[in-house]
Design a protein around this motif. Structure first.
Motif, PDB file in Angstrom:
ATOM      1  N   SER A   5       0.854  -1.194   0.000  1.00 35.66           N
ATOM      2  CA  SER A   5       0.000   0.000   0.000  1.00 35.66           C
ATOM      3  C   SER A   5       0.883   1.235   0.000  1.00 35.66           C
ATOM      4  N   GLU A   6       0.259   2.358  -0.349  1.00 36.55           N
ATOM      5  CA  GLU A   6       0.984   3.628  -0.372  1.00 36.55           C
ATOM      6  C   GLU A   6       1.649   3.898   0.981  1.00 36.55           C
ATOM      7  N   PHE A   7       0.905   3.628   2.067  1.00 39.93           N
ATOM      8  CA  PHE A   7       1.421   3.987   3.399  1.00 39.93           C
ATOM      9  C   PHE A   7       2.477   3.000   3.876  1.00 39.93           C
ATOM     10  N   ASP A   8       2.294   1.706   3.494  1.00 40.93           N
ATOM     11  CA  ASP A   8       3.346   0.731   3.815  1.00 40.93           C
ATOM     12  C   ASP A   8       4.640   1.091   3.088  1.00 40.93           C
ATOM     13  N   LEU A   9       4.443   1.511   1.864  1.00 44.64           N
ATOM     14  CA  LEU A   9       5.612   1.873   1.037  1.00 44.64           C
ATOM     15  C   LEU A   9       6.385   3.013   1.697  1.00 44.64           C
ATOM     16  N   ILE A  10       5.674   4.044   2.117  1.00 42.61           N
ATOM     17  CA  ILE A  10       6.339   5.189   2.763  1.00 42.61           C
ATOM     18  C   ILE A  10       7.017   4.737   4.054  1.00 42.61           C
ATOM     19  N   ALA A  11       6.272   3.951   4.853  1.00 40.80           N
ATOM     20  CA  ALA A  11       6.818   3.513   6.139  1.00 40.80           C
ATOM     21  C   ALA A  11       8.053   2.644   5.935  1.00 40.80           C
ATOM     22  N   TYR A  13      10.140   2.324   3.191  1.00 43.87           N
ATOM     23  CA  TYR A  13      11.306   2.808   2.447  1.00 43.87           C
ATOM     24  C   TYR A  13      11.704   4.254   2.727  1.00 43.87           C
ATOM     25  N   PHE A  14      10.794   5.059   3.262  1.00 42.85           N
ATOM     26  CA  PHE A  14      11.143   6.474   3.386  1.00 42.85           C
ATOM     27  C   PHE A  14      11.023   7.059   4.791  1.00 42.85           C
ATOM     28  N   SER A  15      10.470   6.305   5.750  1.00 48.02           N
ATOM     29  CA  SER A  15      10.402   6.841   7.112  1.00 48.02           C
ATOM     30  C   SER A  15      11.593   6.331   7.904  1.00 48.02           C
ATOM     31  N   GLY A  27       8.581  16.269  11.217  1.00 40.74           N
ATOM     32  CA  GLY A  27       8.944  15.718   9.914  1.00 40.74           C
ATOM     33  C   GLY A  27       7.829  14.897   9.299  1.00 40.74           C
ATOM     34  N   ILE A  28       8.191  13.749   8.736  1.00 46.17           N
ATOM     35  CA  ILE A  28       7.235  12.884   8.037  1.00 46.17           C
ATOM     36  C   ILE A  28       6.119  12.410   8.964  1.00 46.17           C
ATOM     37  N   GLY A  29       4.891  12.333   8.461  1.00 45.86           N
ATOM     38  CA  GLY A  29       3.800  11.698   9.199  1.00 45.86           C
ATOM     39  C   GLY A  29       2.574  12.558   9.374  1.00 45.86           C
ATOM     40  N   ASP A  30       2.687  13.860   9.197  1.00 44.78           N
ATOM     41  CA  ASP A  30       1.502  14.708   9.370  1.00 44.78           C
ATOM     42  C   ASP A  30       1.179  15.380   8.040  1.00 44.78           C
ATOM     43  N   ASP A  31       0.183  16.264   8.065  1.00 40.74           N
ATOM     44  CA  ASP A  31      -0.178  16.931   6.819  1.00 40.74           C
ATOM     45  C   ASP A  31       0.944  17.831   6.320  1.00 40.74           C
ATOM     46  N   CYS A  32       1.606  18.462   7.254  1.00 41.67           N
ATOM     47  CA  CYS A  32       2.712  19.354   6.885  1.00 41.67           C
ATOM     48  C   CYS A  32       3.937  19.023   7.726  1.00 41.67           C
ATOM     49  N   PHE A  87      12.367  17.221   0.546  1.00 41.50           N
ATOM     50  CA  PHE A  87      11.042  16.617   0.341  1.00 41.50           C
ATOM     51  C   PHE A  87      11.093  15.811  -0.946  1.00 41.50           C
ATOM     52  N   LEU A  88      10.404  14.686  -0.948  1.00 43.12           N
ATOM     53  CA  LEU A  88      10.492  13.748  -2.074  1.00 43.12           C
ATOM     54  C   LEU A  88       9.107  13.417  -2.609  1.00 43.12           C
ATOM     55  N   ALA A  89       8.825  13.772  -3.843  1.00 42.46           N
ATOM     56  CA  ALA A  89       7.563  13.386  -4.470  1.00 42.46           C
ATOM     57  C   ALA A  89       7.849  12.365  -5.560  1.00 42.46           C
ATOM     58  N   LEU A  90       7.124  11.251  -5.498  1.00 43.24           N
ATOM     59  CA  LEU A  90       7.362  10.136  -6.411  1.00 43.24           C
ATOM     60  C   LEU A  90       6.082   9.754  -7.129  1.00 43.24           C
ATOM     61  N   ALA A  91       6.154   9.598  -8.439  1.00 44.05           N
ATOM     62  CA  ALA A  91       5.064   8.969  -9.193  1.00 44.05           C
ATOM     63  C   ALA A  91       5.623   7.681  -9.776  1.00 44.05           C
ATOM     64  N   THR A 117      18.081  15.802   5.903  1.00 41.82           N
ATOM     65  CA  THR A 117      17.036  14.917   6.419  1.00 41.82           C
ATOM     66  C   THR A 117      15.790  14.931   5.525  1.00 41.82           C
ATOM     67  N   LEU A 118      15.248  13.757   5.224  1.00 39.21           N
ATOM     68  CA  LEU A 118      13.979  13.697   4.487  1.00 39.21           C
ATOM     69  C   LEU A 118      12.860  14.121   5.432  1.00 39.21           C
ATOM     70  N   ALA A 119      12.132  15.179   5.078  1.00 36.09           N
ATOM     71  CA  ALA A 119      11.138  15.746   6.005  1.00 36.09           C
ATOM     72  C   ALA A 119       9.704  15.582   5.510  1.00 36.09           C
ATOM     73  N   GLY A 120       9.503  14.967   4.343  1.00 41.01           N
ATOM     74  CA  GLY A 120       8.142  14.766   3.853  1.00 41.01           C
ATOM     75  C   GLY A 120       8.145  14.498   2.368  1.00 41.01           C
ATOM     76  N   GLY A 121       6.952  14.383   1.810  1.00 39.12           N
ATOM     77  CA  GLY A 121       6.876  14.116   0.379  1.00 39.12           C
ATOM     78  C   GLY A 121       5.488  13.719  -0.036  1.00 39.12           C
ATOM     79  N   ASP A 122       5.411  13.075  -1.176  1.00 42.12           N
ATOM     80  CA  ASP A 122       4.140  12.545  -1.653  1.00 42.12           C
ATOM     81  C   ASP A 122       4.445  11.357  -2.553  1.00 42.12           C
ATOM     82  N   THR A 123       3.544  10.376  -2.525  1.00 39.18           N
ATOM     83  CA  THR A 123       3.753   9.169  -3.306  1.00 39.18           C
ATOM     84  C   THR A 123       2.481   8.843  -4.040  1.00 39.18           C
ATOM     85  N   THR A 124       2.575   8.670  -5.342  1.00 34.91           N
ATOM     86  CA  THR A 124       1.362   8.428  -6.105  1.00 34.91           C
ATOM     87  C   THR A 124       1.638   7.442  -7.238  1.00 34.91           C
TER      88      THR A 124
HETATM   89  P1  ADP Z   1      -1.398  14.199   2.562  1.00 37.47           P
HETATM   90  O1  ADP Z   1      -2.496  13.340   2.072  1.00 37.47           O
HETATM   91  O2  ADP Z   1      -1.760  15.054   3.725  1.00 37.47           O
HETATM   92  O3  ADP Z   1      -0.687  14.935   1.477  1.00 37.47           O
HETATM   93  P2  ADP Z   1       0.112  11.830   2.528  1.00 37.47           P
HETATM   94  O4  ADP Z   1      -0.863  10.817   2.954  1.00 37.47           O
HETATM   95  O5  ADP Z   1       0.371  12.018   1.063  1.00 37.47           O
HETATM   96  O6  ADP Z   1      -0.285  13.204   3.162  1.00 37.47           O
HETATM   97  O7  ADP Z   1       1.513  11.529   3.213  1.00 37.47           O
HETATM   98  C1  ADP Z   1       1.573  11.109   4.554  1.00 37.47           C
HETATM   99  C2  ADP Z   1       2.906  11.519   5.153  1.00 37.47           C
HETATM  100  O8  ADP Z   1       3.943  10.827   4.487  1.00 37.47           O
HETATM  101  C3  ADP Z   1       3.191  13.016   4.988  1.00 37.47           C
HETATM  102  O9  ADP Z   1       3.817  13.472   6.152  1.00 37.47           O
HETATM  103  C4  ADP Z   1       4.154  13.063   3.820  1.00 37.47           C
HETATM  104  O10 ADP Z   1       5.032  14.155   3.927  1.00 37.47           O
HETATM  105  C5  ADP Z   1       4.882  11.724   3.926  1.00 37.47           C
HETATM  106  N1  ADP Z   1       5.310  11.197   2.631  1.00 37.47           N
HETATM  107  C6  ADP Z   1       4.547  10.759   1.596  1.00 37.47           C
HETATM  108  N2  ADP Z   1       5.303  10.320   0.578  1.00 37.47           N
HETATM  109  C7  ADP Z   1       6.582  10.459   0.951  1.00 37.47           C
HETATM  110  C8  ADP Z   1       7.834  10.196   0.354  1.00 37.47           C
HETATM  111  N3  ADP Z   1       7.951   9.679  -0.872  1.00 37.47           N
HETATM  112  N4  ADP Z   1       8.941  10.483   1.059  1.00 37.47           N
HETATM  113  C9  ADP Z   1       8.850  11.028   2.288  1.00 37.47           C
HETATM  114  N5  ADP Z   1       7.719  11.285   2.925  1.00 37.47           N
HETATM  115  C10 ADP Z   1       6.592  11.026   2.268  1.00 37.47           C
END
Ligand code: ADP
Ligand code: MG
Length: 329
Positions: A5-11, A13-15, A27-32, A87-91, A117-124
């Motif tokens: 899943s998207e969240f397993d993937l983040i947990a 490989y990226f947390s 850092g990672i885990g909240d909306d911002c 911050f890392l955004a991945l498609a 430090t990786l502080a957040g991102g988005d994965t899609t």
């Molecule tokens: P939102 O829906 O609020 O944008 P997400 O569900 O996309 O949040 O992401 C959950 C958390 O995981 C956020 O803190 C986000 O920064 C982090 N995150 C998502 N993708 C990645 C990534 N590829 N690398 C690092 N952190 C990520």
């Protein structure tokens, strides 16, 4: 195997455990992510790597992880900034665990080397358009710290400045020509050049050491002349480059003159620093480079002519067909 899943993937490989990073309140885990800085300027940069445009579909994911961050750290280096977080955004067309494991290992190896430090991102999920494998897009935004008002910029060059470049140019472009089948290299040269293309080392220490000494700076990502053109335009000056002085990768020196010029003057992806400084700062530039363990070479000077000129040993102008890389021309 069930797909990740998207969240397993983040947990998975990226947390990572919370890093000791003065900038990051959350850092990672909240909306911002929540960043907090006092008495510091923040340099912020974004770079996008698109499969098929910036890398070949079969690219080594470990090297890709390295390069995706390296190109951003190179922008921070050009500002004289100290890397802080990113911050890392991945498609991704699919959650390929072998790819993710290798990509994240390459990414974090470089991140750790620079305390970034990786502080957040988005994965899609990237669309698998009918009949195609879909393509990977990697977007990184990196932040660095600079003492207030001290960031280096492209716009601070002055007519009469010396023009300097770090390292050697052309190896990455030569590796690209090799991969396109345009040139054959001896195995040892091929390896050295490929490493420069796939795992560039951002000149972070040099950028920091040049603060307060250099006037203007840029990193060479699109080719020496193209990037020099950015300094010239932003600073309202021109430049003369002495072709004989331009430091060339060893593997390039056995190539025909035309390829040497194409790779060293117009080839991209070297990620060296190109910078200007007054002639009175030569000794300080040399000592800054020594402190940063970088080699620097004086390759020309800035002029008031609003024109970029490359000259040979006798001062004759060299005409060039291609000046550098542009995505749309
Ligand atoms: P939102 O829906 O609020 O944008 P997400 O569900 O996309 O949040 O992401 C959950 C958390 O995981 C956020 O803190 C986000 O920064 C982090 N995150 C998502 N993708 C990645 C990534 N590829 N690398 C690092 N952190 C990520
Ligand atoms: Mg949200």
């Amino acid at each position: 195997m069930p797909s990740l899943s998207e969240f397993d993937l983040i947990a998975r490989y990226f947390s990572r455990p919370a890093a000791d990073n003065a900038l990051i309140r959350q850092g990672i885990g909240d909306d911002c992510a929540i960043l907090s800085a006092r008495d510091v300027d923040l340099a912020v940069t974004t770079d996008l790597l698109v499969e098929g445009t910036h890398f070949f579909p079969n690219a080594d994911p470990h090297a890709l992880g390295h390069k995706a961050l390296a190109v951003n750290l190179s922008d921070l280096a050009a500002a004289g900034a100290t890397p802080a977080c990113f911050f890392l955004a991945l498609a991704l067309p699919r959650a390929d665990e072998a790819w993710l494991a290798s990509f994240s290992t390459g990414l974090f190896a470089l991140a750790d080397e620079f305390g970034c430090t990786l502080a957040g991102g988005d994965t899609t999920r990237a669309p698998n358009i009918a009949g195609t494998a879909g393509s990977i897009t990697i977007c990184i935004t990196a932040l660095g710290r600079v003492p207030p008002g001290q960031a280096l910029s492209r716009g601070a060059a002055v007519s009469g400045d010396d023009l300097w470049v770090s390292g050697e140019l052309g190896a990455a472009a030569l590796a690209l020509a090799m991969r396109r089948g345009e040139v054959e290299l001896a195995p040892a040269d091929a390896q050295v050049c490929a490493a420069r293309l796939d795992r560039p080392l951002p000149r972070v220490a040099l950028g920091q050491a040049l603060r307060g000494v250099a006037h203007a700076a840029i990193d060479v990502s699109d080719g020496l002349l193209a990037d020099l053109g950015h300094i010239a335009e932003r600073s309202g000056v021109g430049a003369t480059v002495h072709w004989d002085s331009v430091p060339r990768a060893a593997a390039l020196q056995s190539q025909p003159e035309a390829r040497q010029r194409a790779c060293a003057l117009a080839g991209g992806d070297d990620y060296e620093l190109l910078f200007t400084a007054p002639a009175s700062a030569r000794a300080r530039i040399e000592s800054a480079a020594r402190r940063a363990r970088a080699h620097v070479t004086r390759i020309g000077s800035l002029t008031s002519a609003r024109d970029l000129v490359v000259v040979d040993r006798g001062g004759e102008r060299i005409e060039l067909r291609q000046r550098g890389f542009d995505h749309f021309t």
